[in-house]
Scaffold this motif. Structure first.
Motif, short mmCIF file in Angstrom:
data_model
loop_
_atom_site.label_atom_id
_atom_site.label_comp_id
_atom_site.label_asym_id
_atom_site.label_seq_id
_atom_site.Cartn_x
_atom_site.Cartn_y
_atom_site.Cartn_z
N ILE A 8 -1.83 5.49 16.00
CA ILE A 8 -3.12 4.92 15.63
C ILE A 8 -4.12 5.06 16.78
CG2 ILE A 8 -4.32 2.77 15.03
CD1 ILE A 8 -1.77 1.91 13.57
N VAL A 43 -7.43 -0.79 14.81
CA VAL A 43 -8.04 -0.22 13.60
C VAL A 43 -9.50 -0.64 13.51
CG1 VAL A 43 -8.01 -0.23 11.08
CG2 VAL A 43 -5.88 -0.03 12.35
N SER A 44 -9.79 -1.90 13.78
CA SER A 44 -11.16 -2.40 13.69
C SER A 44 -12.07 -1.74 14.71
CB SER A 44 -11.16 -3.92 13.89
OG SER A 44 -10.34 -4.56 12.94
N GLU A 49 -11.64 1.19 16.09
CA GLU A 49 -11.84 2.59 15.70
C GLU A 49 -12.88 2.72 14.60
OE1 GLU A 49 -7.52 4.58 16.85
OE2 GLU A 49 -7.98 4.14 14.75
N THR A 80 -6.68 -7.99 8.04
CA THR A 80 -5.91 -6.79 8.37
C THR A 80 -4.60 -7.15 9.05
OG1 THR A 80 -7.98 -5.56 8.66
CG2 THR A 80 -5.99 -4.57 9.56
#
Length: 204
Positions: A51, A105-106, A108, A129
């Motif tokens: 990730i 993730v946030s 990115e 999430t």
């Protein structure tokens, strides 16, 4: 003006080098987990590394890395869990690691896509999430228990009610960790992340 550009490029290179060093640490933890027989945790750690590496792979640019501080923050609970021998501490590291995935993730999405989150939405998004990631992690452990006979969740020494209660508390802990990560994300993005790390400039 040229001096500003030089400083910008230098900062970007330094950030990339530091971020890659942290990624190397995460991969080392994954290898260490394999050696210790923690294959499920090794898979989780490897997924975290993938990730983190998604932006440089997607943009084909080694400098298109997340802020190294964020990568380090995500790596800390992963590294901590590898060396802990106390079950409670290990579980806490697991919750924080799940929240770290949501945080990565946030960040990115915020830095490398057109998505821009308000602080309040960021807290909710990271929290939700994290809950989703915790659910996927629970399903993965259950699947390994069913196929390999491990006791990550399906422990024969515990009653079905005790297993369900423990699982619910894990979800609660993961949610709390996710909300904490969301608050940090909202603060960090709002105050610390430079526009210089956006993909438009990284790709140049």
């Amino acid at each position: 003006m040229s001096g500003d550009v030089t400083d910008l490029l230098r900062d970007r290179r330094v950030n990339a080098v530091l971020a890659w060093l942290v990624v190397a640490l995460i991969l080392a933890v994954a290898a260490g987990s394999v050696v210790q027989g923690e294959l499920l945790w090794a898979g989780f750690t490897g997924a975290l590394a993938c990730i983190v590496l998604f932006p440089p792979l997607a943009y084909r640019n080694s400098q298109a890395m997340l802020p190294w501080e964020i990568v380090l923050l995500a790596a800390l609970p992963v590294v901590g869990r590898l060396f802990t021998t106390v079950p409670v501490t290990g579980n806490l590291a697991t919750y924080l690691s799940v929240a770290a995935v949501a945080l990565i993730v946030s960040v990115e999405l915020q830095l490398f896509t057109a998505v821009k989150m308000t602080p309040r939405f960021a807290v909710v998004f990271v929290g939700v999430t994290t809950m989703a990631a915790a659910g996927i992690w629970a399903v993965a452990r259950w699947a390994v228990d069913r196929t390999l006979g491990t006791t990550f969740i399906l422990d024969p020494a515990l009653s079905e009610h005790a297993i369900e209660e423990a699982l619910m508390w894990q979800f609660v802990a993961s949610t709390v960790a996710g909300i904490g990560a969301g608050v940090f994300f909202a603060w960090y993005v709002g105050r610390q992340v430079a526009v210089a790390r956006l993909p438009e400039e990284v790709g140049q």
